[in-house]
Design an enzyme around this catalytic site. Sequence first.
Site, PDB file in Angstrom:
ATOM      1  N   ALA A 222       0.814  -1.212   0.000  1.00 13.47           N
ATOM      2  CA  ALA A 222       0.000   0.000   0.000  1.00 13.47           C
ATOM      3  C   ALA A 222       0.853   1.270   0.000  1.00 13.47           C
ATOM      4  CB  ALA A 222      -0.949   0.002   1.193  1.00 13.47           C
TER       5      ALA A 222
ATOM      6  N   CYS B 112       6.881   4.371  18.072  1.00 17.37           N
ATOM      7  CA  CYS B 112       8.303   4.245  18.430  1.00 17.37           C
ATOM      8  C   CYS B 112       9.137   4.843  17.310  1.00 17.37           C
ATOM      9  CB  CYS B 112       8.698   2.799  18.596  1.00 17.37           C
ATOM     10  SG  CYS B 112       7.536   1.878  19.600  1.00 17.37           S
TER      11      CYS B 112
ATOM     12  N   ASN C  36      -6.329   3.535  10.222  1.00 24.39           N
ATOM     13  CA  ASN C  36      -5.600   2.367  10.726  1.00 24.39           C
ATOM     14  C   ASN C  36      -5.400   2.359  12.232  1.00 24.39           C
ATOM     15  OD1 ASN C  36      -3.914   4.559   9.488  1.00 24.39           O
ATOM     16  ND2 ASN C  36      -2.339   3.556  10.712  1.00 24.39           N
TER      17      ASN C  36
ATOM     18  N   HIS D 193      -0.821  -7.995   2.952  1.00 23.64           N
ATOM     19  CA  HIS D 193      -0.601  -8.515   4.306  1.00 23.64           C
ATOM     20  C   HIS D 193      -1.646  -8.073   5.330  1.00 23.64           C
ATOM     21  CE1 HIS D 193       1.453  -5.035   6.394  1.00 23.64           C
ATOM     22  NE2 HIS D 193       1.532  -4.632   5.152  1.00 23.64           N
TER      23      HIS D 193
ATOM     24  N   GLN E 188      -7.109  -0.583   5.197  1.00 23.20           N
ATOM     25  CA  GLN E 188      -7.755  -1.203   6.351  1.00 23.20           C
ATOM     26  C   GLN E 188      -9.202  -1.595   6.056  1.00 23.20           C
ATOM     27  OE1 GLN E 188      -6.263  -2.062   9.159  1.00 23.20           O
ATOM     28  NE2 GLN E 188      -4.313  -1.006   8.880  1.00 23.20           N
TER      29      GLN E 188
ATOM     30  N   THR F 209       9.766  -6.877 -13.044  1.00 26.21           N
ATOM     31  CA  THR F 209       9.257  -8.249 -13.138  1.00 26.21           C
ATOM     32  C   THR F 209       8.289  -8.509 -11.998  1.00 26.21           C
ATOM     33  OG1 THR F 209      11.310  -8.942 -14.170  1.00 26.21           O
ATOM     34  CG2 THR F 209       9.984 -10.671 -13.131  1.00 26.21           C
TER      35      THR F 209
HETATM   36  N1  PMP Z   1      -2.043   2.721   4.647  1.00 29.04           N
HETATM   37  C1  PMP Z   1      -2.646   2.258   5.742  1.00 29.04           C
HETATM   38  C2  PMP Z   1      -3.964   2.836   6.177  1.00 29.04           C
HETATM   39  C3  PMP Z   1      -2.050   1.239   6.487  1.00 29.04           C
HETATM   40  O1  PMP Z   1      -2.646   0.776   7.595  1.00 29.04           O
HETATM   41  C4  PMP Z   1      -0.799   0.716   6.055  1.00 29.04           C
HETATM   42  C5  PMP Z   1      -0.101  -0.377   6.826  1.00 29.04           C
HETATM   43  N2  PMP Z   1       0.145  -0.066   8.174  1.00 29.04           N
HETATM   44  C6  PMP Z   1      -0.220   1.239   4.895  1.00 29.04           C
HETATM   45  C7  PMP Z   1      -0.888   2.230   4.220  1.00 29.04           C
HETATM   46  C8  PMP Z   1       1.087   0.731   4.383  1.00 29.04           C
HETATM   47  O2  PMP Z   1       0.914  -0.537   3.814  1.00 29.04           O
HETATM   48  P1  PMP Z   1       2.112  -1.464   3.369  1.00 29.04           P
HETATM   49  O3  PMP Z   1       2.654  -2.046   4.619  1.00 29.04           O
HETATM   50  O4  PMP Z   1       1.485  -2.497   2.483  1.00 29.04           O
HETATM   51  O5  PMP Z   1       3.091  -0.630   2.625  1.00 29.04           O
END
Ligand code: PMP
Length: 410
Positions: A73, A334, A159, A209, A187, A248
Amino acid sequence: MNLPIYMDNASTTRTDPRVIEAMLPYFTEIYGNSASRNHAFGWAAEKGVELAREQAASLIGAGPKEIVWTSGATESNNLAIKGAAQMYAKAPMGETGRGHIVTCIIEHKAVLDPCKRLEREGFDVTWLDPGADGIVTAEMVAGALREDTILVSIMWANNEIGTINDIPGIGAVCRERGVVFHTDATQWVGKMPTDVEKDNVDLLSWSGHKIYGPGGVGALYVRRRRPRVRLQAQIDGGGHERGMRSGTLNVPGIVGFGAACAICSEEMETERERLLALRLKLENELKSRMDVVEVNGHADRRLPHLTNISFGFVEGESLMMGIKDIACSSGSACTSASLEPSYVLKGLGLGDELAHSSLRLSLGRWSTEEEVDFAIDAIHKAVEHLRALSPLYDLHNEGVDITKIEWQTH
Ligand code: PMP
């Protein structure tokens, strides 16, 4: 029940074994490069990638040609925001007045930081402040739009606090004014029904993930029709993904992403209800057992599986130490050696103390009622223990308004 229990699904999720199963052949048997057009290994890999594209598209009501594969993301957000701003800029690099962008102060850093970079590069950015409930409304966005607005980026669900913005309303406002609309739906997608057509979304980011798929793979939806949205590529190379993202493809990862999307499409409805009941139990029990317990953000407009709760009169780090058997996030970010209070909670108006003594608990596909009961007991015990040592909590119980005390300093 195994300890520690996992209540940090908003950070990342366990990969579903069904997803792993779908991925495995793509490491060992179907290992071709999906861009190899002249042999069977390439065709087989490409077939896997294209099935995943259909599965991903179908989860959000898009067409397969509207999906661009990325590394997650963060990259999807960067491509959407920088790519759209550069494509629709009103003046060349190095000049000011290149165009106006609207976003919000409690977005994820993967939106804030690209917007800050664009600000340094000559774009104007309006940073909306959603206030105490954390919700960005269509009216707020409409009020911020200008003649030169080229892009709006507002997350679907937050998030840290799980609040849900009025994406259909914001989408309608943007469409009417001809402004490109991006939403970071990391989210949201896979947990809640999504339809980019109905909700007028032009660009949408999400990540493997967070939906029980593999890490390091993500997708960006890029609208192709009514209107067609164009992006400036951020990674140049072999012209993969219709020139928008060269490199790729991570074939096993993409196949896993697709499988994860298909499972979410299938199970989202029942899972949502199950998790909502568990989350409400968690919140209600904690609030009924103790005082000075606040759920942060809007009361109802929130994701089913995520809650963020502040516990007054406890010290944040001691609280985390007291609940070591629960894997969750705190209201402290952190950064290197120092503990900064969360900018999201501060954005809602919480003080540093209360932000530090907040917990984000996020449930997932393997969360059980037994685990929720365990968490309630463990948090209750830890908070009671810390409050028993707190002179401020004693004063509070005696009816003293702590905020009005004038402390003597020498
Ligand atoms: N945007 C939001 C709202 C998220 O919660 C996160 C992951 N904490 C991300 C973006 C970043 O996603 P990624 O770990 O896949 O780069």
